[in-house]
Design an enzyme around this catalytic site. Structure first.
Site, PDB file in Angstrom:
ATOM      1  N   HIS A 176     100.648  24.509 -11.612  1.00  0.00           N
ATOM      2  CA  HIS A 176      99.890  23.374 -11.087  1.00  0.00           C
ATOM      3  C   HIS A 176     100.873  22.318 -10.582  1.00  0.00           C
ATOM      4  O   HIS A 176     102.063  22.363 -10.916  1.00  0.00           O
ATOM      5  CB  HIS A 176      98.961  22.777 -12.157  1.00  0.00           C
ATOM      6  CG  HIS A 176      99.668  22.364 -13.406  1.00  0.00           C
ATOM      7  ND1 HIS A 176      99.574  23.066 -14.585  1.00  0.00           N
ATOM      8  CD2 HIS A 176     100.500  21.332 -13.637  1.00  0.00           C
ATOM      9  CE1 HIS A 176     100.308  22.483 -15.500  1.00  0.00           C
ATOM     10  NE2 HIS A 176     100.891  21.424 -14.959  1.00  0.00           N
TER      11      HIS A 176
HETATM   12  C1  T46 Z   1     103.174  20.069 -17.223  1.00  0.00           C
HETATM   13  C2  T46 Z   1     103.792  21.203 -17.950  1.00  0.00           C
HETATM   14  C3  T46 Z   1     105.284  21.104 -18.063  1.00  0.00           C
HETATM   15  C4  T46 Z   1      95.815  18.006 -23.460  1.00  0.00           C
HETATM   16  O1  T46 Z   1      94.708  17.979 -24.030  1.00  0.00           O
HETATM   17  N1  T46 Z   1      96.581  16.879 -23.394  1.00  0.00           N
HETATM   18  C5  T46 Z   1      97.805  16.869 -22.787  1.00  0.00           C
HETATM   19  O2  T46 Z   1      98.468  15.811 -22.762  1.00  0.00           O
HETATM   20  C6  T46 Z   1      98.275  18.083 -22.185  1.00  0.00           C
HETATM   21  C7  T46 Z   1      99.614  18.114 -21.478  1.00  0.00           C
HETATM   22  C8  T46 Z   1      97.498  19.204 -22.256  1.00  0.00           C
HETATM   23  N2  T46 Z   1      96.293  19.164 -22.902  1.00  0.00           N
HETATM   24  C9  T46 Z   1      95.492  20.406 -23.002  1.00  0.00           C
HETATM   25  C10 T46 Z   1      94.954  20.940 -21.713  1.00  0.00           C
HETATM   26  C11 T46 Z   1      94.890  22.448 -21.970  1.00  0.00           C
HETATM   27  O3  T46 Z   1      93.679  22.775 -22.590  1.00  0.00           O
HETATM   28  O4  T46 Z   1      96.343  21.432 -23.535  1.00  0.00           O
HETATM   29  C12 T46 Z   1      96.022  22.686 -22.972  1.00  0.00           C
HETATM   30  C13 T46 Z   1      97.254  23.341 -22.349  1.00  0.00           C
HETATM   31  O5  T46 Z   1      97.656  22.578 -21.202  1.00  0.00           O
HETATM   32  P1  T46 Z   1      98.188  23.256 -19.853  1.00  0.00           P
HETATM   33  O6  T46 Z   1      97.495  24.547 -19.618  1.00  0.00           O
HETATM   34  O7  T46 Z   1      98.113  22.235 -18.762  1.00  0.00           O
HETATM   35  O8  T46 Z   1      99.714  23.571 -20.238  1.00  0.00           O
HETATM   36  P2  T46 Z   1     100.908  23.953 -19.255  1.00  0.00           P
HETATM   37  O9  T46 Z   1     102.024  24.404 -20.137  1.00  0.00           O
HETATM   38  O10 T46 Z   1     100.471  24.869 -18.178  1.00  0.00           O
HETATM   39  O11 T46 Z   1     101.323  22.560 -18.543  1.00  0.00           O
HETATM   40  C14 T46 Z   1     101.821  21.482 -19.323  1.00  0.00           C
HETATM   41  C15 T46 Z   1     101.245  20.152 -18.825  1.00  0.00           C
HETATM   42  O12 T46 Z   1      99.820  20.210 -18.765  1.00  0.00           O
HETATM   43  C16 T46 Z   1     101.744  19.753 -17.473  1.00  0.00           C
HETATM   44  O13 T46 Z   1     101.514  18.375 -17.300  1.00  0.00           O
HETATM   45  O14 T46 Z   1     103.789  19.488 -16.361  1.00  0.00           O
HETATM   46  O15 T46 Z   1     103.246  21.421 -19.258  1.00  0.00           O
END
Ligand code: T46
Length: 145
Positions: free
Chosen positions: A51
């Site tokens: 993303h």
């Molecule tokens: C990024 C990379 C490096 C929350 O509820 N609060 C938060 O502050 C974050 C970051 C995530 N979440 C929830 C949303 C999803 O249900 O945690 C779950 C996993 O998040 P996500 O699929 O977005 O994780 P990554 O590893 O793909 O991405 C994350 C960050 O979202 C993003 O900002 O830059 O790490």
């Protein structure tokens, strides 16, 4: 500055009793830290990210283990090997990110400029390319005004 940058994190080594590394907003970052999260307990090296962020700025550090971070924005792609706790990557706003090659012991710590805001994410690659081609969109987002 819009270019991702590898930084050398200030580390204080004490003989035999280990090291202490420090990141301070005023000295090392170009944003105040608003949120900290970390990714850990990775069992089978599934890639993450896929993303872009419209406004969020971050500093990403593998405090343990190894991970490959690739960033795409302004028509360019960058790849960083994060394999030491004294290395960090400053990620400016508006970059697509992918994290891969996680070691089992990887802990990826992220220092972020803003609260969690789902509207700041771009999950569709084509949409990201449209955003990337027209940077004036950043000024038009407006939801954090
Ligand atoms: C990024 C990379 C490096 C929350 O509820 N609060 C938060 O502050 C974050 C970051 C995530 N979440 C929830 C949303 C999803 O249900 O945690 C779950 C996993 O998040 P996500 O699929 O977005 O994780 P990554 O590893 O793909 O991405 C994350 C960050 O979202 C993003 O900002 O830059 O790490």
């Amino acid at each position: 500055n819009n270019i991702p940058k590898l930084i050398d994190i200030e580390t204080h080594r004490t003989e035999q009793s280990g090291s202490l590394s420090v990141i301070q907003s005023n000295t090392h970052l170009n944003f105040p830290i608003r949120r900290v999260y970390y990714i850990h307990s990775i069992e089978d090296d599934k890639a993450r990210g896929f993303h872009g962020h419209k406004k969020l700025q971050q500093c990403i550090v593998a405090t343990s283990g190894h991970v490959t971070l690739s960033l795409e924005g302004y028509g360019k792609t960058y790849s960083f090997e994060l394999d030491a706790p004294n290395k960090g990557v400053l990620v400016p706003a508006g970059y697509w990110r992918e994290m891969s090659n996680f070691s089992n012991d990887a802990v990826l710590m992220v220092l972020a400029s803003d609260d969690y805001e789902p509207k700041d994410y771009i999950h569709d690659k084509q949409e990201f390319y449209a955003f990337d081609a027209n940077r004036t969109n950043v000024e038009k987002v407006g939801y954090l005004a």
